[in-house]
Scaffold this motif. Structure first.
Motif, mmCIF file in Angstrom:
data_model
loop_
_atom_site.group_PDB
_atom_site.id
_atom_site.type_symbol
_atom_site.label_atom_id
_atom_site.label_comp_id
_atom_site.label_asym_id
_atom_site.label_seq_id
_atom_site.Cartn_x
_atom_site.Cartn_y
_atom_site.Cartn_z
ATOM 1 N N VAL A 187 -49.577 7.945 8.614
ATOM 2 C CA VAL A 187 -49.514 6.499 8.438
ATOM 3 C C VAL A 187 -48.055 6.048 8.515
ATOM 4 N N GLN B 39 -53.859 -7.676 6.148
ATOM 5 C CA GLN B 39 -53.940 -6.260 5.801
ATOM 6 C C GLN B 39 -54.088 -5.437 7.090
ATOM 7 N N TYR B 40 -53.243 -4.428 7.221
ATOM 8 C CA TYR B 40 -53.426 -3.501 8.346
ATOM 9 C C TYR B 40 -52.674 -2.197 8.075
ATOM 10 N N ILE B 41 -53.131 -1.162 8.713
ATOM 11 C CA ILE B 41 -52.410 0.111 8.689
ATOM 12 C C ILE B 41 -52.061 0.461 10.127
ATOM 13 N N CYS C 275 -51.573 -3.494 1.820
ATOM 14 C CA CYS C 275 -52.679 -2.621 1.405
ATOM 15 C C CYS C 275 -52.140 -1.227 1.120
ATOM 16 N N GLY C 276 -52.991 -0.335 0.634
ATOM 17 C CA GLY C 276 -52.563 1.036 0.389
ATOM 18 C C GLY C 276 -53.703 1.878 -0.153
ATOM 19 N N LEU D 81 -58.793 1.650 0.821
ATOM 20 C CA LEU D 81 -58.443 0.680 1.860
ATOM 21 C C LEU D 81 -59.652 -0.167 2.249
ATOM 22 N N TYR E 101 -48.209 0.665 5.919
ATOM 23 C CA TYR E 101 -49.248 0.051 5.098
ATOM 24 C C TYR E 101 -48.814 -1.403 4.918
ATOM 25 N N ASN E 102 -49.560 -2.333 5.442
ATOM 26 C CA ASN E 102 -49.170 -3.736 5.333
ATOM 27 C C ASN E 102 -50.157 -4.477 4.439
#
Length: 327
Positions: free
Chosen positions: A47, A113-115, A53-54, A60, A50-51
């Motif tokens: 990863v 939220q995005y990874i 989120c986590g 997630l 983490y935007n």
């Protein structure tokens, strides 16, 4: 650079795919593949971002679902993006992160939220982005013109990072670029593999067996198509080898082999005893037909003629003037 963008309904499945190893590989297979191709098949995902989120895949998913509730009308809240470098291109992790952030801006999810995940199990480095289209304000990131936006993004990133330029989907090219011949390395490889296999075998069963050994799944029906190791399906006719053509080549080779074997088993006593048309003459005719067919099939792919855009514009202007002149 090659980009993919799609929407979906399951956060869990998208996040799981991004974070986990390939399900179809056993632990032993991962070890064997890593030793063979020197790639990381075990724990392939790293990863990078983490935007908003986590956590793990379950945490997630739960976080994404909570925000999705802010807009229950959206049917496909998942945005899945991938960017793959062309063979030979290399970027640092910092540059890959920068590329992921630029991608998030392009698709309106920079504050969502995005990874962003780096996969290390292929020769071409690539990242995946699993994002929530629903923002914290309840608004949904637009999915209109996704493919056009992805094509434009890839071209910008290629120039920015000095990467190999890969032609975008044809309908999104400029008029000048559309008339340039395209090179599809995947189809070129399939064409070469079919060509080489046809040179080595004389029966369809052997042909199919050898193509499978090269990593293709062969589907034969009214036509024939091939699925490579990346699950990409290509019709034989798209690379110049329709089922009818393949069967004709193999039929000619079988006939030639049968006639040559017949001559070897029962050779004529003397040349005067050979009837006309003799078995030898029939063999020669079959060989000529096969040779002509193979020459047509095995010649290099036509590159196409490049037409200068300036000449095209002049031609169109001249044609327009002639059309407007009184008869």
């Amino acid at each position: 650079m090659i980009g993919y963008v799609g929407t979906g309904a399951s956060f869990y499945e998208c996040i799981r795919y991004c974070l986990e190893d390939k399900r179809q590989l056993s632990e032993q297979q991962k070890i064997e593949l890593a030793a063979r191709d020197h790639l990381q098949h075990k724990e392939r995902a790293e990863v990078l971002i983490y935007n908003q989120c986590g956590g793990n895949k379950h945490e997630l998913t739960e976080q994404f679902l909570e925000v999705m509730k802010l807009n229950r009308r959206v049917e496909k809240p998942v945005l899945h993006i991938s960017l793959r470098l062309a063979p030979g291109d290399v970027l640092t992790k910092a540059q890959m992160m920068e590329m992921g952030q630029e991608c998030a801006k392009e698709f309106g999810i920079a504050d969502h939220q995005y990874i962003c995940v780096l996969h290390k199990d292929t020769n071409e480095p690539h990242i995946h982005i699993a994002a929530n289209r629903v923002g914290f304000d309840g608004r949904v990131a637009s999915d209109s013109n996704n493919y056009k936006r992805m094509a434009a993004l890839c071209r910008r990133l290629e120039k920015r990072f000095r990467l190999t330029q890969v032609l975008s989907p044809r309908k999104f090219l400029s008029p000048a670029e559309r008339i340039l011949p395209r090179h599809d390395s995947r189809k070129e490889k399939l064409r070469a593999d079919i060509r080489q296999t046809l040179e080595n075998v004389s029966a369809y069963s052997s042909f199919e067996q050898q193509m499978k050994a090269l990593g293709y799944k062969v589907i034969k029906g009214r036509g024939i198509c091939f699925i490579d190791d990346k699950k990409v399906k290509i019709k034989g006719s798209e690379v110049g080898f329709s089922l009818a053509t393949i069967e004709r080549v193999l039929s000619l080779k079988e006939q030639i082999t049968a006639k040559q074997n017949a001559v070897n088993v029962n050779p004529p006593v003397s040349r005067t005893q050979r009837s006309a048309p003799s078995t030898d003459l029939q063999t020669v005719q079959l060989q000529r037909e096969l040779s002509t067919l193979l020459q047509q099939l095995f010649r290099p792919e036509q590159e196409g003629n490049y037409i200068d855009p300036e000449l095209m514009r002049d031609f169109k202007k001249k044609k327009k003037r002639l059309g407007q002149s009184p008869s």
